[in-house]
Design a protein around this motif. Structure first.
Motif, PDB file in Angstrom:
ATOM      1  N   VAL A  29      -7.334  -9.726  -1.010  1.00 19.23           N
ATOM      2  CA  VAL A  29      -8.402  -9.207  -2.049  1.00 19.23           C
ATOM      3  C   VAL A  29      -8.809 -10.162  -3.097  1.00 19.23           C
ATOM      4  N   GLN A  30      -9.018 -10.028  -4.256  1.00 18.83           N
ATOM      5  CA  GLN A  30      -9.605 -10.917  -4.970  1.00 18.83           C
ATOM      6  C   GLN A  30      -8.671 -12.052  -5.292  1.00 18.83           C
ATOM      7  N   HIS A  35      -1.507  -7.724  -1.792  1.00 18.28           N
ATOM      8  CA  HIS A  35      -0.676  -6.911  -2.337  1.00 18.28           C
ATOM      9  C   HIS A  35       0.916  -6.907  -1.691  1.00 18.28           C
TER      10      HIS A  35
END
Length: 88
Positions: A29-30, A35
């Motif tokens: 993701v970013q 995660h």
């Protein structure tokens, strides 16, 4: 007679390599963040590893510079040596 099953991820090296492989298969993701639950769940439930095996694998992957674990423990980043590890 064998009373226990084989634990392929009891070896921290094998666990760390599997965790790096799982992290590499996930779209970050970013800012390259993956995660932790994205690698934790498959490792524990699909590959039938244990919590201590996960902990030992993450620790070894961080110590070897394959993964970067955020201080909060909520995400990891795949580091360049980890990408090289996948090629071998």
């Amino acid at each position: 007679m064998k009373l226990t099953t084989e634990r392929p991820y009891a070896n921290p090296e094998a666990a760390a390599r599997k965790l790096v492989e799982l992290a590499a298969a996930i779209e970050p993701v970013q800012d390259g963040r993956i995660h932790i639950e994205k690698i934790n769940a498959p490792f524990l439930y699909t590959w039938k590893a244990s919590g201590p095996e996960f902990g030992a694998g993450i620790k070894l992957a961080v110590d070897r510079g394959w993964l970067e674990l955020h201080e909060s423990g909520t995400y990891v980043r795949l580091l360049k040596p980890g990408e090289d590890l996948l090629a071998s």
